[in-house]
Design an enzyme around this catalytic site. Structure first.
Site, PDB file in Angstrom:
ATOM      1  CB  SER A 195      -0.965  -0.039   1.188  1.00  0.00           C
ATOM      2  OG  SER A 195      -1.977   0.928   1.067  1.00  0.00           O
ATOM      3  CG  ASP A 290      -7.112  -2.252  -3.370  1.00  0.00           C
ATOM      4  OD1 ASP A 290      -7.524  -1.178  -2.892  1.00  0.00           O
ATOM      5  OD2 ASP A 290      -5.925  -2.604  -3.319  1.00  0.00           O
ATOM      6  CG  HIS A 320      -5.958  -2.054   0.207  1.00  0.00           C
ATOM      7  ND1 HIS A 320      -5.115  -1.609  -0.795  1.00  0.00           N
ATOM      8  CD2 HIS A 320      -5.442  -1.565   1.366  1.00  0.00           C
ATOM      9  CE1 HIS A 320      -4.151  -0.885  -0.263  1.00  0.00           C
ATOM     10  NE2 HIS A 320      -4.315  -0.847   1.042  1.00  0.00           N
TER      11      HIS A 320
END
Length: 361
Positions: A195, A290, A320
């Site tokens: 991320s 996501d 995610h």
């Protein structure tokens, strides 16, 4: 960190739920979810159902402090038991502004002169830490058969952009310069993260290559944020209901790059860099459900068009943050194992099935 009794009880409950027969888990999760031609994995759907029932959220009403604490404790709920046969050493990386804390993970039996991954944790730049990502670091070290240097970069709102970028690059430089002390080969150092950490890893690779001199030999980018200037289709499709929300993303960006910062700056939006040639090979893992899916895949295409060797792997049935859920069912671990195997092949050229087959435990 002492784990509070309620957290231990919740973790035991979660393990029990995931141990139920499939029919029972399906009854709890509800009817299959299909969006954009993708069917959400039962493990992921069940996790989302439990999060809704417990009113869990990535960003809590109390703001930064409570949200950070929740993520720290969350690893004890969903990360699974501690991964064995990995030693840990705490380090300090000297910098102009002070010392950057880091943790070196070394799987048992790994020879000196191994590959090394400089790992940058996720959490929207604002949340997350070495502790919250301890399970991921151990898993990548064990399954990937590499040393992992997990870095405690400076976070906003205390330290805004580009502080984290500067720390990430400094951590790579430290790993390269001190490779022998770390037991690593300076010519086999990768950067990676999940991320926001994937964002920092991509920016580190770009910056190192463009300045000349030492640069990473591989990028491990898990559902990276790579363009803060645009909203793509996946952000609209999965704006709410899949843990990371579009509102969360705005909250993170506003803390990390408060106005009037330029959100087209390649140090924030590496997808917008003018020149992507000469970058190291990359594994880019995206999740089907996501908001960040489409920008991660756009970055993979841009790298490929620039002549960079890229493996793009969409996990179409996951959400995610899938690498954070190593203790919840099987599907999350399978996806993360694929990334770890790619890292291993990139840094030592082989995968020993007898070791990789233990799932990194």
């Amino acid at each position: 960190m002492t784990i509070p009794l309620p957290v231990r009880i919740q973790a035991a409950f979660l393990r029990g739920v995931y141990a139920l027969p499939e029919a029972a888990r399906r009854a709890l999760a509800g009817r299959p979810v299909v969006v954009d031609g993708q069917t959400l994995a039962l493990d992921a759907q069940l996790m989302l159902r439990l999060q809704r029932l417990s009113k869990a959220a990535l960003v809590l009403p109390g703001g930064v402090g409570p949200s950070r604490m929740a993520l720290e404790y969350g690893r004890h709920l969903v990360g699974g038991p501690a991964i064995r046969r990995v030693s840990v050493r705490e380090l300090g990386i000297p910098l102009e502004h002070g010392e950057l804390a880091a943790t070196l993970y070394t799987p048992d039996g790994l020879a000196e002169g191994s590959g090394l991954l400089v790992f940058l944790h996720g959490g929207g730049w604002v949340l997350g830490s070495r502790a919250s990502h301890d399970h991921i670091s151990r898993f990548l070290a064990r399954r990937g058969r590499v040393r992992v240097l997990s870095v405690e970069y400076r976070r906003p709102p205390e330290h805004v952009f580009p502080a984290a970028v500067e720390d990430a690059l400094a951590a790579f430089d430290y790993a390269y310069t001190k490779a022998a002390d770390l037991g690593a080969d300076p010519e086999r150092i990768a950067v990676g993260g999940d991320s926001a950490g994937g964002n920092l890893a991509a920016v580190t690779a770009q910056t190192a290559v463009r300045r000349g001199g030492p640069a990473p030999v591989f990028q491990l980018l898990l559902y990276p944020a790579v363009d803060a200037s645009a909203r793509r289709r996946s952000r609209e499709l999965f704006a709410d209901g899949y843990f990371l929300t579009s509102e969360n993303m705005d909250w993170f960006a506003d803390h990390y790059v408060p106005a009037p910062a330029d959100r087209t700056d390649p140090r924030l939006s590496p997808l917008l860099a003018e020149d992507l040639t000469g970058l190291p090979p990359a594994y880019i893992g995206t999740a089907g459900f996501d908001p960040l899916r489409d920008e991660g895949e756009a970055y993979a295409r841009a790298l490929e068009e620039a002549g960079v060797q890229v493996r793009l792997s969409r996990q179409p049935d996951l959400i995610h943050g899938y690498a954070n859920y190593l203790g919840a069912g099987r599907r999350f671990r399978e996806a993360t194992a694929e990334a770890a195997d790619a890292l291993r092949r990139a840094l030592d050229g082989s995968v020993d099935g007898s070791v990789a087959g233990d799932g990194g435990r």
